[in-house]
Write a protein that holds these residues in place. Structure first.
Motif, PDB file in Angstrom:
ATOM      1  N   LEU A  16       0.831  -1.207   0.000  1.00 22.45           N
ATOM      2  CA  LEU A  16       0.000   0.000   0.000  1.00 22.45           C
ATOM      3  C   LEU A  16       0.861   1.251   0.000  1.00 22.45           C
ATOM      4  CD1 LEU A  16      -2.631  -1.151   2.646  1.00 22.45           C
ATOM      5  CD2 LEU A  16      -3.040  -0.862   0.202  1.00 22.45           C
ATOM      6  N   LEU A  17       1.886   1.278   0.833  1.00 25.17           N
ATOM      7  CA  LEU A  17       2.765   2.441   0.942  1.00 25.17           C
ATOM      8  C   LEU A  17       3.571   2.649  -0.334  1.00 25.17           C
ATOM      9  CD1 LEU A  17       4.028   4.672   2.746  1.00 25.17           C
ATOM     10  CD2 LEU A  17       5.664   2.957   3.543  1.00 25.17           C
ATOM     11  N   ALA A  18       4.176   1.582  -0.830  1.00 29.11           N
ATOM     12  CA  ALA A  18       5.029   1.699  -2.015  1.00 29.11           C
ATOM     13  C   ALA A  18       4.236   2.131  -3.245  1.00 29.11           C
ATOM     14  CB  ALA A  18       5.731   0.365  -2.278  1.00 29.11           C
ATOM     15  N   ASN A  19       3.040   1.576  -3.436  1.00 31.22           N
ATOM     16  CA  ASN A  19       2.252   1.927  -4.615  1.00 31.22           C
ATOM     17  C   ASN A  19       1.672   3.330  -4.517  1.00 31.22           C
ATOM     18  OD1 ASN A  19       2.539  -1.004  -4.998  1.00 31.22           O
ATOM     19  ND2 ASN A  19       1.015  -0.729  -6.592  1.00 31.22           N
ATOM     20  N   ALA A  20       1.333   3.769  -3.307  1.00 32.44           N
ATOM     21  CA  ALA A  20       0.838   5.142  -3.157  1.00 32.44           C
ATOM     22  C   ALA A  20       1.943   6.138  -3.512  1.00 32.44           C
ATOM     23  CB  ALA A  20       0.357   5.370  -1.727  1.00 32.44           C
ATOM     24  N   TYR A  21       3.139   5.889  -3.019  1.00 34.14           N
ATOM     25  CA  TYR A  21       4.268   6.778  -3.326  1.00 34.14           C
ATOM     26  C   TYR A  21       4.573   6.759  -4.823  1.00 34.14           C
ATOM     27  CZ  TYR A  21       9.035   8.593  -3.407  1.00 34.14           C
ATOM     28  OH  TYR A  21      10.163   9.321  -3.705  1.00 34.14           O
ATOM     29  N   THR A  22       4.668   5.559  -5.402  1.00 34.68           N
ATOM     30  CA  THR A  22       5.000   5.434  -6.821  1.00 34.68           C
ATOM     31  C   THR A  22       3.926   6.073  -7.693  1.00 34.68           C
ATOM     32  OG1 THR A  22       6.168   3.366  -6.367  1.00 34.68           O
ATOM     33  CG2 THR A  22       5.556   3.805  -8.655  1.00 34.68           C
ATOM     34  N   GLY A  23       2.658   5.891  -7.313  1.00 33.82           N
ATOM     35  CA  GLY A  23       1.574   6.438  -8.122  1.00 33.82           C
ATOM     36  C   GLY A  23       1.643   7.944  -8.244  1.00 33.82           C
ATOM     37  N   VAL A  24       1.951   8.631  -7.148  1.00 34.39           N
ATOM     38  CA  VAL A  24       2.048  10.092  -7.194  1.00 34.39           C
ATOM     39  C   VAL A  24       3.292  10.526  -7.964  1.00 34.39           C
ATOM     40  CG1 VAL A  24       2.265  12.186  -5.812  1.00 34.39           C
ATOM     41  CG2 VAL A  24       0.738  10.361  -5.080  1.00 34.39           C
ATOM     42  N   ARG A  25       4.398   9.834  -7.746  1.00 36.48           N
ATOM     43  CA  ARG A  25       5.639  10.213  -8.431  1.00 36.48           C
ATOM     44  C   ARG A  25       5.546   9.981  -9.942  1.00 36.48           C
ATOM     45  NH1 ARG A  25       7.208  13.908  -6.770  1.00 36.48           N
ATOM     46  NH2 ARG A  25       9.100  13.707  -8.037  1.00 36.48           N
ATOM     47  N   GLN A  26       4.682   9.044 -10.381  1.00 36.08           N
ATOM     48  CA  GLN A  26       4.557   8.745 -11.807  1.00 36.08           C
ATOM     49  C   GLN A  26       3.604   9.697 -12.532  1.00 36.08           C
ATOM     50  OE1 GLN A  26       6.211   6.440 -13.690  1.00 36.08           O
ATOM     51  NE2 GLN A  26       7.452   6.048 -11.873  1.00 36.08           N
ATOM     52  N   ALA A  27       3.021  10.633 -11.808  1.00 36.53           N
ATOM     53  CA  ALA A  27       2.124  11.594 -12.456  1.00 36.53           C
ATOM     54  C   ALA A  27       2.889  12.401 -13.513  1.00 36.53           C
ATOM     55  CB  ALA A  27       1.523  12.533 -11.410  1.00 36.53           C
TER      56      ALA A  27
ATOM     57  N   ARG B 165      -6.513  17.131  -7.122  1.00 34.68           N
ATOM     58  CA  ARG B 165      -7.178  17.216  -8.419  1.00 34.68           C
ATOM     59  C   ARG B 165      -6.338  16.711  -9.583  1.00 34.68           C
ATOM     60  NH1 ARG B 165      -9.870  23.141  -8.658  1.00 34.68           N
ATOM     61  NH2 ARG B 165     -10.629  22.249 -10.635  1.00 34.68           N
ATOM     62  N   VAL B 166      -5.043  16.525  -9.380  1.00 37.93           N
ATOM     63  CA  VAL B 166      -4.179  16.072 -10.478  1.00 37.93           C
ATOM     64  C   VAL B 166      -3.466  14.774 -10.118  1.00 37.93           C
ATOM     65  CG1 VAL B 166      -2.220  16.643 -11.960  1.00 37.93           C
ATOM     66  CG2 VAL B 166      -3.847  18.444 -11.298  1.00 37.93           C
ATOM     67  N   GLU B 167      -2.667  14.807  -9.063  1.00 39.11           N
ATOM     68  CA  GLU B 167      -1.821  13.658  -8.747  1.00 39.11           C
ATOM     69  C   GLU B 167      -2.629  12.461  -8.249  1.00 39.11           C
ATOM     70  OE1 GLU B 167       2.277  16.021  -7.486  1.00 39.11           O
ATOM     71  OE2 GLU B 167       0.739  15.620  -5.965  1.00 39.11           O
ATOM     72  N   LEU B 168      -3.589  12.719  -7.374  1.00 44.05           N
ATOM     73  CA  LEU B 168      -4.366  11.601  -6.827  1.00 44.05           C
ATOM     74  C   LEU B 168      -5.166  10.862  -7.899  1.00 44.05           C
ATOM     75  CD1 LEU B 168      -5.239   9.950  -4.415  1.00 44.05           C
ATOM     76  CD2 LEU B 168      -6.972  11.680  -3.901  1.00 44.05           C
ATOM     77  N   PRO B 169      -5.890  11.547  -8.785  1.00 45.85           N
ATOM     78  CA  PRO B 169      -6.595  10.794  -9.837  1.00 45.85           C
ATOM     79  C   PRO B 169      -5.661   9.965 -10.715  1.00 45.85           C
ATOM     80  CG  PRO B 169      -7.456  13.024  -9.675  1.00 45.85           C
ATOM     81  CD  PRO B 169      -6.244  12.984  -8.813  1.00 45.85           C
ATOM     82  N   LEU B 170      -4.480  10.506 -11.015  1.00 44.24           N
ATOM     83  CA  LEU B 170      -3.537   9.754 -11.843  1.00 44.24           C
ATOM     84  C   LEU B 170      -2.931   8.574 -11.078  1.00 44.24           C
ATOM     85  CD1 LEU B 170      -1.684  12.707 -13.626  1.00 44.24           C
ATOM     86  CD2 LEU B 170      -3.365  11.144 -14.619  1.00 44.24           C
ATOM     87  N   ALA B 171      -2.951   8.633  -9.751  1.00 46.68           N
ATOM     88  CA  ALA B 171      -2.371   7.566  -8.937  1.00 46.68           C
ATOM     89  C   ALA B 171      -3.362   6.446  -8.629  1.00 46.68           C
ATOM     90  CB  ALA B 171      -1.843   8.147  -7.619  1.00 46.68           C
ATOM     91  N   VAL B 172      -4.638   6.619  -8.996  1.00 40.88           N
ATOM     92  CA  VAL B 172      -5.654   5.622  -8.637  1.00 40.88           C
ATOM     93  C   VAL B 172      -5.310   4.210  -9.128  1.00 40.88           C
ATOM     94  CG1 VAL B 172      -8.035   4.909  -9.123  1.00 40.88           C
ATOM     95  CG2 VAL B 172      -7.563   7.222  -8.325  1.00 40.88           C
TER      96      VAL B 172
END
Length: 251
Positions: A116-127, A148-155
């Motif tokens: 959960l931690l690793a994917n949340a971090y990676t998802g935001v960094r990959q925006a 409005r930008v990073e979180l939707p792209l990290a879903v």
């Protein structure tokens, strides 16, 4: 409690004994039977994953948004993976949590944190950096940029981490029976309490139930992950996976 195995089923054929045990309606409907244990298993697994999400997602999203702490994420993930779940299940009941469900939920939540931690971090960094720059140019604050930008792209990454954590927790929750936590593992433990001639089929049946539940959770959450991942991202991730596989095989 589950009904005892039928006499006459040989220990030399545990598969047949397991089929007979699973086909007995009393083993499903009796108090402490499969349905009761399944409900316990799902409830404590869901509570553990939810607790893991409450801890890991805010930290991972915040660190990813700040662009710092990648080393910390790796360290925390490695540390939590290095601690055996069975050891936590042995130690936590000796604390104020006591034996039973609370200590099981906390131990399983610790096990759920790394993906959960690793994917949340990676998802935001990959925006997309261009999307970030455009949002900043429009005057977005840091919170608005994240929400409005990073979180939707990290879903899609959050969904992948949730899927991994849920499957791991469901499969590991069978160990809860060692500390009176209930769940499907209780069926396996009760089988070990009998001699092998009487309990071999029950042990195998309990193992099949745990494995089948883990596979079912994997399939359901794989569909959910596919649903929440936009088509262009799915295509891009498949191409990246193929490139990685080609690099490993030397193609």
């Amino acid at each position: 409690m589950a009904a005892p195995p039928e006499p006459g089923v040989s220990a030399a054929n545990p598969i047949e004994a397991a089929v007979v045990w699973l086909n007995d309606p009393l083993n499903w409907t009796n108090p402490g039977g499969i349905l009761d244990r399944l409900g316990e298993h799902l409830s404590m697994s869901a509570a553990a994953v939810a607790l893991g999400c409450l801890v890991a997602w805010p930290i991972g999203l915040w660190l990813g948004h700040r662009g710092r702490g990648g080393g910390l994420v790796v360290l925390v993930a490695n540390l939590t993976l290095a601690v055996p779940t069975l050891a936590l299940l042995t130690i936590l009941p000796l604390t104020f949590l006591g034996f039973g469900r609370p200590s099981v939920v906390v131990a399983l939540a610790v096990f759920a944190v790394p993906p959960l931690l690793a994917n949340a971090y990676t998802g935001v960094r990959q925006a997309d950096p261009e999307a970030r720059d455009a949002a900043r140019g429009m005057g977005f604050s840091g919170w608005q940029l994240l929400r409005r930008v990073e979180l939707p792209l990290a879903v899609p990454y959050l969904a992948a981490g949730f899927r991994t954590a849920a499957v791991q927790v469901v499969a590991t929750a069978a160990l809860a029976s060692f500390v009176n936590g209930g769940g499907l593992g209780q069926i396996i433990r009760a089988g070990f309490g009998l001699d092998i001639a009487a309990g071999g089929g029950q042990i195998l049946a309990g193992g099949l139930l745990v494995a089948g539940l883990a596979v079912l959770v994997e399939l359901v959450l794989a569909l959910v992950e596919r649903f929440v991942t936009p088509r262009p991202l799915r295509i891009g991730r498949r191409r990246a996976s193929r490139r990685a596989a080609d690099a490993v095989t030397g193609a």
